[in-house]
Motif scaffolding. Sequence first.
Motif, PDB file in Angstrom:
ATOM      1  N   ARG A 153       0.813  -1.215   0.000  1.00  0.00           N
ATOM      2  CA  ARG A 153       0.000   0.000   0.000  1.00  0.00           C
ATOM      3  C   ARG A 153       0.845   1.264   0.000  1.00  0.00           C
ATOM      4  O   ARG A 153       0.309   2.358   0.133  1.00  0.00           O
TER       5      ARG A 153
ATOM      6  N   SER B 136     -11.294   7.930  -7.066  1.00  0.00           N
ATOM      7  CA  SER B 136     -11.654   6.513  -7.052  1.00  0.00           C
ATOM      8  C   SER B 136     -11.708   5.905  -5.659  1.00  0.00           C
ATOM      9  O   SER B 136     -12.286   4.835  -5.466  1.00  0.00           O
ATOM     10  N   SER B 137     -11.089   6.575  -4.688  1.00  0.00           N
ATOM     11  CA  SER B 137     -11.061   6.057  -3.324  1.00  0.00           C
ATOM     12  C   SER B 137     -10.694   7.170  -2.360  1.00  0.00           C
ATOM     13  O   SER B 137      -9.983   8.116  -2.725  1.00  0.00           O
ATOM     14  N   ASP B 138     -11.173   7.050  -1.122  1.00  0.00           N
ATOM     15  CA  ASP B 138     -10.796   8.007  -0.089  1.00  0.00           C
ATOM     16  C   ASP B 138      -9.441   7.665   0.528  1.00  0.00           C
ATOM     17  O   ASP B 138      -8.919   8.429   1.338  1.00  0.00           O
ATOM     18  N   SER B 139      -8.872   6.523   0.158  1.00  0.00           N
ATOM     19  CA  SER B 139      -7.555   6.117   0.655  1.00  0.00           C
ATOM     20  C   SER B 139      -6.477   6.884  -0.112  1.00  0.00           C
ATOM     21  O   SER B 139      -6.380   6.774  -1.337  1.00  0.00           O
TER      22      SER B 139
ATOM     23  N   VAL C 189      -4.067   5.389  -2.844  1.00  0.00           N
ATOM     24  CA  VAL C 189      -4.597   5.076  -4.173  1.00  0.00           C
ATOM     25  C   VAL C 189      -4.247   6.189  -5.147  1.00  0.00           C
ATOM     26  O   VAL C 189      -3.826   5.949  -6.281  1.00  0.00           O
TER      27      VAL C 189
ATOM     28  N   ILE D  60      -8.657  -3.649  -3.744  1.00  0.00           N
ATOM     29  CA  ILE D  60      -9.519  -2.814  -2.914  1.00  0.00           C
ATOM     30  C   ILE D  60     -10.970  -2.986  -3.348  1.00  0.00           C
ATOM     31  O   ILE D  60     -11.299  -2.860  -4.525  1.00  0.00           O
TER      32      ILE D  60
ATOM     33  N   ALA E  90     -13.297   0.173  -0.050  1.00  0.00           N
ATOM     34  CA  ALA E  90     -12.837   1.569  -0.069  1.00  0.00           C
ATOM     35  C   ALA E  90     -12.878   2.188  -1.455  1.00  0.00           C
ATOM     36  O   ALA E  90     -12.371   3.295  -1.661  1.00  0.00           O
ATOM     37  N   ALA E  91     -13.483   1.499  -2.408  1.00  0.00           N
ATOM     38  CA  ALA E  91     -13.615   2.049  -3.764  1.00  0.00           C
ATOM     39  C   ALA E  91     -14.860   2.932  -3.846  1.00  0.00           C
ATOM     40  O   ALA E  91     -15.936   2.555  -3.363  1.00  0.00           O
ATOM     41  N   ASN E  92     -14.706   4.105  -4.423  1.00  0.00           N
ATOM     42  CA  ASN E  92     -15.847   5.005  -4.633  1.00  0.00           C
ATOM     43  C   ASN E  92     -16.546   4.616  -5.937  1.00  0.00           C
ATOM     44  O   ASN E  92     -16.336   5.230  -6.995  1.00  0.00           O
ATOM     45  N   ARG E  93     -17.374   3.614  -5.855  1.00  0.00           N
ATOM     46  CA  ARG E  93     -17.943   3.011  -7.063  1.00  0.00           C
ATOM     47  C   ARG E  93     -18.824   3.980  -7.852  1.00  0.00           C
ATOM     48  O   ARG E  93     -18.794   3.979  -9.092  1.00  0.00           O
TER      49      ARG E  93
ATOM     50  N   TYR F  79     -13.823  -3.931  -8.368  1.00  0.00           N
ATOM     51  CA  TYR F  79     -12.638  -3.664  -7.550  1.00  0.00           C
ATOM     52  C   TYR F  79     -11.769  -2.613  -8.219  1.00  0.00           C
ATOM     53  O   TYR F  79     -11.868  -2.351  -9.420  1.00  0.00           O
TER      54      TYR F  79
END
Length: 213
Positions: A46, A119-122, A125, A182, A185-188, A205
């Motif tokens: 990560r 695409s993600s709040d992480s 990414v 992931i 945590a994906a902002n689909r 994913y």
Amino acid sequence: MKDLNRRLFLTASAAAPVALAAARPASAALGDISLKAALEGRKSSRRFATTPVPEDALLRLLWAANGGNRPESGGLTSPSWRSANDTVIYVATADGLFRHANDKNTLEKISDTDIRAASSDSAFVARAPALLIFVSDGEALRKAAEGADEQALTVGAHVNAAIAAQNVYLACVAEGLGTCLIGGAANREAIATELKLPEGSIVTYIQPVGTAR
């Protein structure tokens, strides 16, 4: 093509004019490795360096994920439920958004927009040099699995994508790259909007890829 390692990293030879890069024969960046070594080296990473993933390495990963390995029959490197072949892989980078054309093993640019952060709040990414986005073609899936209920279709879509993602994990070991898969945590919804996906498609994913730190 008798040897598993040679099959894993062989790419198609033709390129469409709109493709980002031509697919070309290539071996793994670190040399061919055994399946045992790839499995032993498989892990989730990560933290990534900002160094871009070379185009030829990225194409090898995508071929391993869901590329054509039997041109005469249209067979792919990953199986799919009811032979739906519904998994489509998009790639998000700083240069924009691309769609993997698995019949030619090329990347076709569809947008100049970098959607990694959306695409993600992480945060990791957005920092990964390349982000693979797995989408199930709803029309293809429903046609292959005629009569299946929505729960079965959703499960099938995720299983098909997960198999392709595992191939990416193993290919990353040979390429000296890191990755992780992931889901939650994906902002689909944001991804579907950016990709302008038709109704019925499923974002399954996302999988960041880069040199692990």
